[in-house]
Design an enzyme around this catalytic site. Sequence first.
Site, PDB file in Angstrom:
ATOM      1  N   ASP A   7      27.315  26.190   6.250  1.00  0.00           N
ATOM      2  CA  ASP A   7      27.314  24.751   6.463  1.00  0.00           C
ATOM      3  C   ASP A   7      25.915  24.417   6.990  1.00  0.00           C
ATOM      4  O   ASP A   7      25.244  25.279   7.564  1.00  0.00           O
ATOM      5  CB  ASP A   7      28.399  24.378   7.480  1.00  0.00           C
ATOM      6  CG  ASP A   7      28.450  22.888   7.751  1.00  0.00           C
ATOM      7  OD1 ASP A   7      28.315  22.092   6.803  1.00  0.00           O
ATOM      8  OD2 ASP A   7      28.623  22.514   8.925  1.00  0.00           O
ATOM      9  N   ARG A   8      25.470  23.211   6.799  1.00  0.00           N
ATOM     10  CA  ARG A   8      24.113  22.875   7.237  1.00  0.00           C
ATOM     11  C   ARG A   8      24.064  22.399   8.690  1.00  0.00           C
ATOM     12  O   ARG A   8      23.464  23.033   9.544  1.00  0.00           O
ATOM     13  CB  ARG A   8      23.526  21.797   6.311  1.00  0.00           C
ATOM     14  CG  ARG A   8      22.036  21.559   6.545  1.00  0.00           C
ATOM     15  CD  ARG A   8      21.527  20.358   5.802  1.00  0.00           C
ATOM     16  NE  ARG A   8      21.749  19.159   6.612  1.00  0.00           N
ATOM     17  CZ  ARG A   8      21.365  17.949   6.261  1.00  0.00           C
ATOM     18  NH1 ARG A   8      20.765  17.744   5.113  1.00  0.00           N
ATOM     19  NH2 ARG A   8      21.596  16.915   7.049  1.00  0.00           N
ATOM     20  N   ASP A   9      24.708  21.267   8.954  1.00  0.00           N
ATOM     21  CA  ASP A   9      24.594  20.626  10.268  1.00  0.00           C
ATOM     22  C   ASP A   9      25.478  21.334  11.293  1.00  0.00           C
ATOM     23  O   ASP A   9      26.683  21.489  11.086  1.00  0.00           O
ATOM     24  CB  ASP A   9      24.950  19.150  10.158  1.00  0.00           C
ATOM     25  CG  ASP A   9      24.021  18.415   9.200  1.00  0.00           C
ATOM     26  OD1 ASP A   9      22.844  18.807   9.106  1.00  0.00           O
ATOM     27  OD2 ASP A   9      24.473  17.457   8.546  1.00  0.00           O
ATOM     28  N   TYR A  20      23.721  12.114  11.730  1.00  0.00           N
ATOM     29  CA  TYR A  20      23.215  12.280  10.374  1.00  0.00           C
ATOM     30  C   TYR A  20      21.755  12.699  10.450  1.00  0.00           C
ATOM     31  O   TYR A  20      20.951  12.037  11.103  1.00  0.00           O
ATOM     32  CB  TYR A  20      23.307  10.977   9.576  1.00  0.00           C
ATOM     33  CG  TYR A  20      24.725  10.590   9.193  1.00  0.00           C
ATOM     34  CD1 TYR A  20      25.546  11.470   8.496  1.00  0.00           C
ATOM     35  CD2 TYR A  20      25.222   9.336   9.492  1.00  0.00           C
ATOM     36  CE1 TYR A  20      26.830  11.111   8.118  1.00  0.00           C
ATOM     37  CE2 TYR A  20      26.507   8.962   9.117  1.00  0.00           C
ATOM     38  CZ  TYR A  20      27.300   9.865   8.430  1.00  0.00           C
ATOM     39  OH  TYR A  20      28.565   9.503   8.057  1.00  0.00           O
ATOM     40  N   ASN A  52      28.631  18.660   3.315  1.00  0.00           N
ATOM     41  CA  ASN A  52      29.088  17.291   3.102  1.00  0.00           C
ATOM     42  C   ASN A  52      28.016  16.362   3.660  1.00  0.00           C
ATOM     43  O   ASN A  52      27.576  16.550   4.792  1.00  0.00           O
ATOM     44  CB  ASN A  52      30.399  17.025   3.858  1.00  0.00           C
ATOM     45  CG  ASN A  52      31.589  17.738   3.261  1.00  0.00           C
ATOM     46  OD1 ASN A  52      31.568  18.193   2.131  1.00  0.00           O
ATOM     47  ND2 ASN A  52      32.656  17.832   4.044  1.00  0.00           N
ATOM     48  N   GLN A  53      27.629  15.372   2.887  1.00  0.00           N
ATOM     49  CA  GLN A  53      26.641  14.384   3.342  1.00  0.00           C
ATOM     50  C   GLN A  53      27.177  12.988   3.057  1.00  0.00           C
ATOM     51  O   GLN A  53      26.679  12.251   2.206  1.00  0.00           O
ATOM     52  CB  GLN A  53      25.281  14.636   2.671  1.00  0.00           C
ATOM     53  CG  GLN A  53      24.610  15.915   3.099  1.00  0.00           C
ATOM     54  CD  GLN A  53      24.281  15.930   4.579  1.00  0.00           C
ATOM     55  OE1 GLN A  53      23.811  14.938   5.144  1.00  0.00           O
ATOM     56  NE2 GLN A  53      24.527  17.054   5.241  1.00  0.00           N
ATOM     57  N   CYS A  90      27.948  17.433  -1.244  1.00  0.00           N
ATOM     58  CA  CYS A  90      28.919  16.397  -1.580  1.00  0.00           C
ATOM     59  C   CYS A  90      28.397  15.098  -0.978  1.00  0.00           C
ATOM     60  O   CYS A  90      28.295  14.987   0.247  1.00  0.00           O
ATOM     61  CB  CYS A  90      30.301  16.716  -1.016  1.00  0.00           C
ATOM     62  SG  CYS A  90      31.433  15.314  -1.236  1.00  0.00           S
ATOM     63  N   ARG A 102      34.330  17.213  -1.708  1.00  0.00           N
ATOM     64  CA  ARG A 102      34.139  17.188  -0.252  1.00  0.00           C
ATOM     65  C   ARG A 102      34.988  18.256   0.431  1.00  0.00           C
ATOM     66  O   ARG A 102      36.183  18.366   0.184  1.00  0.00           O
ATOM     67  CB  ARG A 102      34.485  15.796   0.287  1.00  0.00           C
ATOM     68  CG  ARG A 102      34.169  15.641   1.766  1.00  0.00           C
ATOM     69  CD  ARG A 102      34.393  14.192   2.213  1.00  0.00           C
ATOM     70  NE  ARG A 102      34.142  14.043   3.636  1.00  0.00           N
ATOM     71  CZ  ARG A 102      32.947  13.900   4.178  1.00  0.00           C
ATOM     72  NH1 ARG A 102      31.875  13.853   3.410  1.00  0.00           N
ATOM     73  NH2 ARG A 102      32.803  13.784   5.473  1.00  0.00           N
ATOM     74  N   ASP A 128      31.121  25.262  11.275  1.00  0.00           N
ATOM     75  CA  ASP A 128      31.474  24.862  12.637  1.00  0.00           C
ATOM     76  C   ASP A 128      32.647  23.888  12.676  1.00  0.00           C
ATOM     77  O   ASP A 128      32.921  23.287  13.704  1.00  0.00           O
ATOM     78  CB  ASP A 128      30.258  24.265  13.356  1.00  0.00           C
ATOM     79  CG  ASP A 128      29.747  22.985  12.708  1.00  0.00           C
ATOM     80  OD1 ASP A 128      30.084  22.717  11.532  1.00  0.00           O
ATOM     81  OD2 ASP A 128      29.011  22.251  13.378  1.00  0.00           O
TER      82      ASP A 128
END
Length: 162
Positions: A7-9, A20, A52-53, A90, A102, A128
């Site tokens: 996952d990124r964030d 964001y 997911n964005q 996404c 998503r 996370d």
Amino acid sequence: MKAIFLDRDGVIVNNSQHYYIYKKEDVEFVDGVFENLISLRNAGYEFFIVTNQGGIAKKQYTMDDVNKVHHYIANELEKSGIIIRDIMVCPHHESVEKCLCRKPSPLMIEKLIALYQIDPKQSFFIGDSDTDIQAAKAAGVKGIKIEGNKNMRTFINEILTR
């Protein structure tokens, strides 16, 4: 091929100051991420980001903004010999529109598995949130839930000792 889906964030990028992240100036890497990914790379894992964005659907930023952030992240990681093979995004959000990709949907992970002939049984998804782990399980990949924005070293050791 064995892979680590990330996952990124909250996993790669610290999002404790920004919900964001869509400007490269806001990118702050989570403590230990470089060392942890190098350890996994040295164990033969390939890396993929699955994110997911939803801010795109909410018109808070654009896909171009996200692509610029991803380019920056990939370049910074590459300076340490960490190659991100691919990034799946996404751009949807359930408050605006329904979609099939998503997370917790496994679709983005499944696409990467098919595209790169990844062995799901030898692969992990580090996230996370519960939706990350649900997506991993549905795709047949072992999900590892970490505490967001914290060094994931303990969990990396768990992967490396398998």
